[in-house]
Design an enzyme around this catalytic site. Sequence first.
Site, PDB file in Angstrom:
ATOM      1  N   SER A  60       0.827  -1.210   0.000  1.00  0.00           N
ATOM      2  CA  SER A  60       0.000   0.000   0.000  1.00  0.00           C
ATOM      3  C   SER A  60       0.861   1.261   0.000  1.00  0.00           C
ATOM      4  CB  SER A  60      -0.892   0.022   1.247  1.00  0.00           C
ATOM      5  OG  SER A  60      -1.587  -1.184   1.374  1.00  0.00           O
TER       6      SER A  60
HETATM    7  N1  SAH Z   1      -0.986  -4.846   3.873  1.00  0.00           N
HETATM    8  C1  SAH Z   1      -0.173  -5.147   2.715  1.00  0.00           C
HETATM    9  C2  SAH Z   1      -0.820  -4.774   1.387  1.00  0.00           C
HETATM   10  C3  SAH Z   1      -2.056  -5.526   1.137  1.00  0.00           C
HETATM   11  S1  SAH Z   1      -2.427  -5.934  -0.517  1.00  0.00           S
HETATM   12  C4  SAH Z   1       1.193  -4.501   2.813  1.00  0.00           C
HETATM   13  O1  SAH Z   1       1.459  -3.805   3.787  1.00  0.00           O
HETATM   14  O2  SAH Z   1       2.015  -4.751   1.932  1.00  0.00           O
HETATM   15  C5  SAH Z   1      -3.787  -6.981  -0.110  1.00  0.00           C
HETATM   16  C6  SAH Z   1      -3.389  -8.362   0.263  1.00  0.00           C
HETATM   17  O3  SAH Z   1      -4.565  -9.031   0.702  1.00  0.00           O
HETATM   18  C7  SAH Z   1      -2.855  -9.175  -0.896  1.00  0.00           C
HETATM   19  O4  SAH Z   1      -1.592  -9.689  -0.580  1.00  0.00           O
HETATM   20  C8  SAH Z   1      -3.886 -10.297  -1.070  1.00  0.00           C
HETATM   21  O5  SAH Z   1      -3.323 -11.524  -1.470  1.00  0.00           O
HETATM   22  C9  SAH Z   1      -4.464 -10.373   0.322  1.00  0.00           C
HETATM   23  N2  SAH Z   1      -5.793 -11.011   0.417  1.00  0.00           N
HETATM   24  C10 SAH Z   1      -6.857 -10.847  -0.399  1.00  0.00           C
HETATM   25  N3  SAH Z   1      -7.883 -11.599   0.028  1.00  0.00           N
HETATM   26  C11 SAH Z   1      -7.458 -12.262   1.143  1.00  0.00           C
HETATM   27  C12 SAH Z   1      -8.044 -13.184   2.040  1.00  0.00           C
HETATM   28  N4  SAH Z   1      -9.291 -13.640   1.891  1.00  0.00           N
HETATM   29  N5  SAH Z   1      -7.295 -13.648   3.079  1.00  0.00           N
HETATM   30  C13 SAH Z   1      -6.031 -13.236   3.252  1.00  0.00           C
HETATM   31  N6  SAH Z   1      -5.415 -12.359   2.439  1.00  0.00           N
HETATM   32  C14 SAH Z   1      -6.114 -11.875   1.397  1.00  0.00           C
END
Ligand code: SAH
Length: 212
Positions: A60
Amino acid sequence: MDDAEQKMRFIYGIRSKGVTDARVLAAMEAIDRGAFVRGLFAERSYEDMPLPIGCGQTISQPSVVGLMTQALELGPRDKVLEIGTGSGYQAAVLSRIARRVYTVERHRRLIQEARQVFEKLGLVNIIAVHGDGSRGLPEQSPFDRIIVTAAAEDPPGPLLAQLRIGGIMVVPVGQSDTVQSLIRVRRTETGFEYDELRAVRFVPLVEGLGKE
Ligand code: SAH
C-alpha cells in the site's frame, strides 16, 4: 539525495497527508519500507505510491498505511488482526505500537517472504498465518483492533464477530476496481457504529487460498 534526507522527506510527505499521531510517525520512521520491496521497484520505496510485490498484489501507499494505523487508535496493550499481509509492511508498522499482531495472507509465497523480513528486522511480536482471512482467526479472537487491507463489499461478518466490545476495525468497503470507502467500525455494548473516513483503492478481498 542521501538516505537521511530521503527518510526525512518520506516522513514529511506522510505528515502532509494528515498523519499526525506521534506514535504512528515514530513507527513509520523505525520501519524501513525498502526492506519490503523487491527488485525493480526497490528504488521507489520512499515514494508515496503503491508498488507491485508479486502474486499480482501491491504494497500500500505509505500515507494510506499511516492513516489506517492512525484510525485504529492503537495502544501498546492491543492485540491486532490484519487481513492481507502482502509485503508485511503494514503489519511491521502495527507491531511497533501494539502488543501483538496476527496477520493473515492467502498467498503462501507472500507470507513466506514477509516472515523472512520480520525475522531480519527482529519483529518477534508478529504471527504470520497462511489462510483465508475473510474468516478471520477465530482461535485467537477476540481482537482489540482489526485492519483489513483488501476491499470487501461489506465488512465481513466473521471479522465483526471477532472484534472485542470497545474494539475498532478499519476496512475498505466497495466493489473492486472502483473507488472504495475506508470505513471505521466501533463495536459497542449494543452493536456497531460506522463512520466513513475517506476514498481509497485496494485490491479485492478474495475468498479461499491463493495458487502460489
Ligand atoms: N498490507 C499489505 C498490502 C495488502 S495488498 C502490505 O502492507 O504490503 C492486499 C493483500 O490481501 C494481498 O496480498 C492479497 O493476497 C491479500 N488477500 C486478499 N484476500 C485475502 C483473504 N481472503 N485472506 C487473506 N489475504 C487476502
